[in-house]
Design a protein around this motif. Sequence first.
Motif, PDB file in Angstrom:
ATOM      1  N   SER A   1      12.311  -4.479  -2.985  1.00 42.59           N
ATOM      2  CA  SER A   1      11.773  -5.653  -3.676  1.00 42.59           C
ATOM      3  C   SER A   1      10.341  -5.398  -4.150  1.00 42.59           C
ATOM      4  CB  SER A   1      11.814  -6.886  -2.768  1.00 42.59           C
ATOM      5  OG  SER A   1      10.784  -6.877  -1.796  1.00 42.59           O
ATOM      6  N   TYR A   2       9.643  -4.483  -3.498  1.00 40.05           N
ATOM      7  CA  TYR A   2       8.303  -4.078  -3.919  1.00 40.05           C
ATOM      8  C   TYR A   2       8.348  -2.864  -4.845  1.00 40.05           C
ATOM      9  CZ  TYR A   2       5.826  -7.248  -0.758  1.00 40.05           C
ATOM     10  OH  TYR A   2       5.319  -8.378  -0.138  1.00 40.05           O
ATOM     11  N   GLY A   3       9.550  -2.390  -5.147  1.00 44.08           N
ATOM     12  CA  GLY A   3       9.687  -1.231  -6.018  1.00 44.08           C
ATOM     13  C   GLY A   3       9.543   0.101  -5.321  1.00 44.08           C
ATOM     14  N   LEU A   4       9.663   0.134  -3.994  1.00 46.39           N
ATOM     15  CA  LEU A   4       9.560   1.398  -3.277  1.00 46.39           C
ATOM     16  C   LEU A   4      10.880   2.164  -3.357  1.00 46.39           C
ATOM     17  CD1 LEU A   4       7.111  -0.176  -1.999  1.00 46.39           C
ATOM     18  CD2 LEU A   4       7.639   1.045   0.132  1.00 46.39           C
ATOM     19  N   PRO A   5      10.866   3.423  -3.761  1.00 46.36           N
ATOM     20  CA  PRO A   5      12.041   4.278  -3.556  1.00 46.36           C
ATOM     21  C   PRO A   5      12.294   4.439  -2.049  1.00 46.36           C
ATOM     22  CG  PRO A   5      10.521   5.258  -5.131  1.00 46.36           C
ATOM     23  CD  PRO A   5       9.788   4.121  -4.474  1.00 46.36           C
TER      24      PRO A   5
ATOM     25  N   GLU B   1       0.809  -1.217   0.000  1.00 43.47           N
ATOM     26  CA  GLU B   1       0.000   0.000   0.000  1.00 43.47           C
ATOM     27  C   GLU B   1       0.843   1.269   0.000  1.00 43.47           C
ATOM     28  OE1 GLU B   1      -2.432  -0.368   3.452  1.00 43.47           O
ATOM     29  OE2 GLU B   1      -3.821  -1.827   2.527  1.00 43.47           O
ATOM     30  N   SER B   2       2.138   1.152   0.315  1.00 40.98           N
ATOM     31  CA  SER B   2       2.992   2.333   0.444  1.00 40.98           C
ATOM     32  C   SER B   2       3.683   2.663  -0.870  1.00 40.98           C
ATOM     33  CB  SER B   2       4.030   2.125   1.545  1.00 40.98           C
ATOM     34  OG  SER B   2       3.400   1.932   2.802  1.00 40.98           O
ATOM     35  N   GLN B   3       4.127   3.928  -0.970  1.00 38.46           N
ATOM     36  CA  GLN B   3       4.828   4.384  -2.170  1.00 38.46           C
ATOM     37  C   GLN B   3       6.325   4.608  -1.930  1.00 38.46           C
ATOM     38  OE1 GLN B   3       1.431   5.567  -1.633  1.00 38.46           O
ATOM     39  NE2 GLN B   3       1.171   3.887  -3.069  1.00 38.46           N
ATOM     40  N   ALA B   4       6.739   4.705  -0.677  1.00 40.63           N
ATOM     41  CA  ALA B   4       8.159   4.925  -0.372  1.00 40.63           C
ATOM     42  C   ALA B   4       8.451   4.462   1.045  1.00 40.63           C
ATOM     43  CB  ALA B   4       8.524   6.399  -0.525  1.00 40.63           C
TER      44      ALA B   4
ATOM     45  N   ALA C   1      11.140   1.762 -10.616  1.00 42.19           N
ATOM     46  CA  ALA C   1      11.654   0.729 -11.518  1.00 42.19           C
ATOM     47  C   ALA C   1      13.099   0.366 -11.169  1.00 42.19           C
ATOM     48  CB  ALA C   1      11.558   1.214 -12.965  1.00 42.19           C
ATOM     49  N   LYS C   2      13.886   1.363 -10.797  1.00 39.29           N
ATOM     50  CA  LYS C   2      15.284   1.117 -10.434  1.00 39.29           C
ATOM     51  C   LYS C   2      15.384   0.300  -9.145  1.00 39.29           C
ATOM     52  CE  LYS C   2      19.704   1.584 -11.151  1.00 39.29           C
ATOM     53  NZ  LYS C   2      20.353   0.974 -12.315  1.00 39.29           N
ATOM     54  N   SER C   3      14.516   0.591  -8.169  1.00 38.41           N
ATOM     55  CA  SER C   3      14.497  -0.191  -6.928  1.00 38.41           C
ATOM     56  C   SER C   3      14.253  -1.664  -7.228  1.00 38.41           C
ATOM     57  CB  SER C   3      13.416   0.333  -5.976  1.00 38.41           C
ATOM     58  OG  SER C   3      13.885   1.412  -5.211  1.00 38.41           O
TER      59      SER C   3
END
Length: 364
Positions: free
Chosen positions: A276-280, A254-257, A329-331
């Motif tokens: 691993s979830y793509g979070l910055p 649910e989080s973005q960062a 995407a980089k994460s």
Amino acid sequence: MEKIKILMVGNDQSVKGGITSVIQQLLAYDWNSIGVEMSFLPTYIEDSSIKKIIFFAHAYKNIKKAIRTDKPDVVHIHMSYKGSFYRKYLIHKLCKKYDVPDVIHLHGSEFQKWYNESNSRTKKKIRNLLAESSAFIVLGDKWNKAVKEIEPATRTVVVSNAVHIPDYTTNWNGDTFQILFLGVLIKRKGVADLIQAISLLKKEGWLNNIKFIIAGSGSEEESLKQQASELKVEPWIEFAGWTDGKAKERYLKESQALVLPSYNEGLPIAVLEAISYGLPVIATAVGDMAAAVREGENGFLIKPGDVSALADKIKKITEDKGRYTQMSAKSKEIALTEFSDSKYFEKIYNCYREATHKKAFKMS
């Protein structure tokens, strides 16, 4: 093929924190499929001092019995510093007495600082353990250098923490941008700095669609809640308590960062789980954090205690959807290519094989 018998010792799984996460990860792996017979004995619980001592006394007795009767090929010891070191030093000496190789897995983010502040007698014990262990696992290159500075004869092996990579990847949320903190609520985690930064953002009118989840518990919890109340930022903060399992997965989805403003770290599992979830990630440039958080690529690194910089990086990560998407995407890419758990278990297995090889060579 004859199986390698491993006895692993460390925190009871009820103990909160990154060490327990690593132990659970190792215990969940199908070691049997690659010829390893894994058993585990806990040595530490979170309780009163007396109960901790009693618990360890029973654990020591059980470990001694296991070494003498079950005859493990290797004892895998998870260690931090202070009390953890003294407990594991006794187990290390038990291994030496019965000629069983031990692989020591260092987790303590303040191990070097504690060594520098210790008296000469304790320093001698630390160097003795480092030199005698069959292998000494460290979480990154900086910790490898630090341990070698303490005792050059240490047989270090760099094995960064790793995670299973989920299929899910986070998305930009235009309605509510959720920023997550995962960890124990103790002073060195810097959560008080985060609350100060939130207060700065409030004064600048930047909190319209931002929500902060502080998922953790610990000695600082009540004072942090009081701080949030005094600064009048409670509406933007949810103190979620300690979370693991499905609850932790839900917050990551649910989080973005992720934000981790620590004063000391190795390479935290929380950061690897987040990428691993793509979070910055916004974190402090401590330990081996830079191995997973690349400045300006999948997040930002700041100096510990720099509240203004922390607030500024929160603004940067929430203001531009295009930049955010690239960072996300980089994460995911970094997690997939460098911190997938498949290579992690292979490195641990190789430590076991090398330790048993050394034992066989010594006895031949």
